[in-house]
Design a protein around this motif. Structure first.
Motif, PDB file in Angstrom:
ATOM      1  N   ILE B   5       9.030  -1.490  -3.881  1.00  0.00           N
ATOM      2  CA  ILE B   5       7.606  -1.636  -4.196  1.00  0.00           C
ATOM      3  C   ILE B   5       7.429  -2.687  -5.285  1.00  0.00           C
ATOM      4  O   ILE B   5       6.577  -3.565  -5.197  1.00  0.00           O
ATOM      5  N   PHE B   6       8.304  -2.600  -6.279  1.00  0.00           N
ATOM      6  CA  PHE B   6       8.249  -3.572  -7.360  1.00  0.00           C
ATOM      7  C   PHE B   6       8.462  -4.980  -6.799  1.00  0.00           C
ATOM      8  O   PHE B   6       7.751  -5.927  -7.124  1.00  0.00           O
ATOM      9  N   LEU B   7       9.429  -5.084  -5.883  1.00  0.00           N
ATOM     10  CA  LEU B   7       9.775  -6.373  -5.297  1.00  0.00           C
ATOM     11  C   LEU B   7       8.594  -6.968  -4.539  1.00  0.00           C
ATOM     12  O   LEU B   7       8.235  -8.132  -4.712  1.00  0.00           O
ATOM     13  N   PHE B   8       7.960  -6.119  -3.718  1.00  0.00           N
ATOM     14  CA  PHE B   8       6.906  -6.649  -2.861  1.00  0.00           C
ATOM     15  C   PHE B   8       5.641  -7.009  -3.644  1.00  0.00           C
ATOM     16  O   PHE B   8       4.764  -7.681  -3.124  1.00  0.00           O
ATOM     17  N   PHE B  13       8.372 -13.481  -5.014  1.00  0.00           N
ATOM     18  CA  PHE B  13       8.899 -12.893  -3.782  1.00  0.00           C
ATOM     19  C   PHE B  13       7.879 -13.027  -2.654  1.00  0.00           C
ATOM     20  O   PHE B  13       8.229 -13.388  -1.534  1.00  0.00           O
ATOM     21  N   GLN B  14       6.614 -12.733  -2.976  1.00  0.00           N
ATOM     22  CA  GLN B  14       5.580 -12.835  -1.929  1.00  0.00           C
ATOM     23  C   GLN B  14       5.548 -14.233  -1.333  1.00  0.00           C
ATOM     24  O   GLN B  14       5.502 -14.406  -0.111  1.00  0.00           O
ATOM     25  N   GLY B 242      12.910 -13.069   8.426  1.00  0.00           N
ATOM     26  CA  GLY B 242      12.488 -13.852   7.268  1.00  0.00           C
ATOM     27  C   GLY B 242      12.234 -12.962   6.067  1.00  0.00           C
ATOM     28  O   GLY B 242      12.754 -13.197   4.971  1.00  0.00           O
ATOM     29  N   VAL B 243      11.450 -11.905   6.295  1.00  0.00           N
ATOM     30  CA  VAL B 243      11.116 -10.991   5.199  1.00  0.00           C
ATOM     31  C   VAL B 243      12.361 -10.220   4.748  1.00  0.00           C
ATOM     32  O   VAL B 243      12.656 -10.126   3.547  1.00  0.00           O
ATOM     33  N   SER B 250      16.831 -11.080  -2.816  1.00  0.00           N
ATOM     34  CA  SER B 250      16.246 -10.765  -4.119  1.00  0.00           C
ATOM     35  C   SER B 250      16.928  -9.552  -4.739  1.00  0.00           C
ATOM     36  O   SER B 250      17.008  -9.430  -5.960  1.00  0.00           O
ATOM     37  N   LEU B 251      17.404  -8.636  -3.906  1.00  0.00           N
ATOM     38  CA  LEU B 251      17.990  -7.408  -4.419  1.00  0.00           C
ATOM     39  C   LEU B 251      19.446  -7.605  -4.837  1.00  0.00           C
ATOM     40  O   LEU B 251      19.917  -6.987  -5.779  1.00  0.00           O
TER      41      LEU B 251
END
Lengths: 226, 307
Positions: B5-8, B13-14, B242-243, B250-251
């Protein structure tokens, strides 16, 4: 509408076609009578397919002229008048398409660029499938068809074109006796509707009951009226 | 879950995920036609051939911004495509050889120019080498807008010329007799593939770009026998990887984005080839086994009419 002002559906004059430097057809003069079923018969490599491809505009001749219904050959004006049935081995039958969508392609020429098929095109497709006895297969994937069924699908696609002149490249190739009979019957029906049908064929025996005449002195194939 | 959730909700990142999803979607759609025309390697050829264009744009115009460099990429990608098509048309060299020929010459030229450029002072900031392996983290909002505009135009063209592309891909001779010039359609389709590849260069780079084009299409082909479904599925697979690839990179620290996108899409293709009903390896093996059992038990008679 089929106008009767000219007696010949296709007139070929002085036609020379070459792949690279080697001419395949040399100075061919031919006339295909209108409203008749004509076969071009000859051995492999005689240039039968080449002749057909040159007439429908897939190959550019080195010299000579081709007149269709008395008019000089021009792809744009021709596209709704001629129906071409390529050899069924010329396409990839694993393409993701159903039988119906392949037959529907026959309607694309009339539609022209960008326009989508309408309801009547789908109706025409159904009708064409029924004529070749493949209406139960409409939703089948084309890879599930046998050789004879592939040939029938191509025929149905040509029927959906509602053309005046049909050119068929080896429609009897890899087809059993029963299917061959059905196809010949269909071709005769087309002829009786006043259409001109020109068929490339390599086997003299199956078209034995017809008159034949030599096509041209320099051609290696024969033409026959069925 | 919290990390996700934090990532998105993270802006960077978006941006990168949106860019990668767009790229996957566009290359998924156009890749279908490349695969069905048996020109799977066309993408590889074009993307490698784009490199000298990128470097030349920097040398000649002195530009550093992405749009300028990609313009150079388009020019050299197109040049390479036209060269390939002409070689096939005017010589007796077959498509695969023409492709390998053009691709290696262009890529070699690109590498040579790149080495030359790196000796010029002030060139380091240009970051030209990011086009080789791609660097998705350099995607800016501006780049996303360019990608979105190109994507909309390309998708609109596919929708508009759907029936023409379909008949041309299946039977180009027949399309020609219907009055749809195969030469024009070939050029149009190739041009569209070039554009799709160029907008992906910054994200995945010239070397991995062809994977983005081919893999979603190959995966989609396993699940369906209809062109429309195949193209839609392929677009979905592309966007999804892609996503997912962006999220993975990122993780996990130091995991590059482009390659992880490609790994995701390869995972999808592997699953598809193994498990898809109808075409999947396991599905077919299972059916064969069942059939063998059935024939043995019932002594099945072959379905061939006897005369």
């Amino acid at each position: 509408m089929i106008d009767m002002t000219t007696k010949y559906a296709v007139e070929v004059e002085d036609l020379t076609v070459a792949y690279d430097t080697k001419p395949v057809l040399w100075d061919i003069d031919l006339k295909f009578p209108k409203g008749k079923l004509t076969a071009i018969v000859g051995p492999n490599g005689a240039g039968k397919s080449t002749l057909i491809k040159a007439i429908v505009g897939l190959l550019k001749p080195v010299s000579g002229s081709i007149r269709i219904n008395g008019e000089t050959q021009d792809l744009r004006s021709l596209k709704t008048r001629i129906g071409y049935v390529p050899q069924s081995s010329s396409v990839d039958w694993d393409f993701p398409a159903t039988v119906e969508s392949v037959v529907l392609m026959g309607c694309y020429g009339k539609l022209g660029w960008v326009r989508r098929p309408r309801k009547e095109d789908y109706a025409l497709t159904r009708q064409a499938l029924k004529k070749v006895g493949m209406d139960d297969y409409a939703d089948r994937h084309i890879s599930q068809l046998s050789g004879g069924q592939q040939q029938r699908v191509f025929l149905a696609r040509a029927l959906a074109q509602e053309a005046e002149i049909y050119f068929m490249d080896e429609p009897f190739k890899g087809v059993d006796a029963q299917t061959e009979k059905a196809i010949v019957q269909l071709l005769k029906e087309l002829r009786d509707q006043g259409k001109t049908v020109i068929v490339v064929h390599h086997d003299l025996q199956t078209v034995a009951d017809c008159r034949w005449w030599p096509a041209d002195r320099s051609a290696k194939f024969l033409m026959m009226k069925i | 879950m919290d990390t996700l959730i934090f990532l998105f909700s993270d802006y960077t990142f978006q941006t990168v995920a949106l860019g990668s999803a767009l790229l996957g979607l566009i290359s998924g759609v156009l890749g279908c036609f490349a695969v069905l025309r048996k020109q799977s390697l066309l993408g590889d050829g074009i993307s490698h051939s784009a490199l000298p264009g990128v470097v030349m744009a920097f040398i000649l115009l002195g530009v550093k911004n992405t749009e300028g460099l990609l313009l150079g990429a388009i020019v050299s990608g197109l040049l390479a495509t036209i060269l390939m098509i002409s070689i096939v048309r005017y010589t007796r060299i077959k498509f695969d050889s023409a492709l390998a020929l053009v691709m290696s010459v262009f890529f070699g030229l690109g590498l040579a120019l790149l080495t030359y450029v790196q000796k010029i002072p002030n060139s380091n900031q240009a970051g030209l080498s990011r086009f080789i392996f791609g660097q998705a983290s350099t995607l800016l909002q501006r780049d996303i807008i360019v990608m979105a505009v190109c994507g909309v135009v390309l998708l609109a063209l596919v929708v508009l010329f759907w029936k023409e592309f379909m008949v041309f891909t299946f039977d180009s001779d027949f399309a020609q007799t219907l009055g749809f010039s195969s030469q024009k359609l070939n050029l149009l389709l190739s041009f569209m593939i070039v554009v799709a590849i160029i907008i992906g260069l910054q994200t995945v780079g010239v070397i991995l770009m062809s994977a983005m084009l081919i893999t979603p299409a190959v995966a989609a082909r396993q699940w369906t026998n209809r062109l429309g479904v195949m193209v839609t599925l392929s677009a979905f697979f592309g966007a999804l990887s892609g996503v997912a690839g962006t999220a993975a990179s990122s993780l996990v620290p130091k995991l590059p984005t482009g390659p992880s996108i490609v790994v995701c899409v390869s995972g999808i293709v592997l699953i598809s080839i193994l498990f898809a009903p109808g075409r999947g390896i396991l599905y077919r093996a299972n059916r064969r086994r069942k059939n063998r059992l059935l024939f043995r038990m019932e002594g099945g008679s072959p379905d061939v009419p006897t005369i």
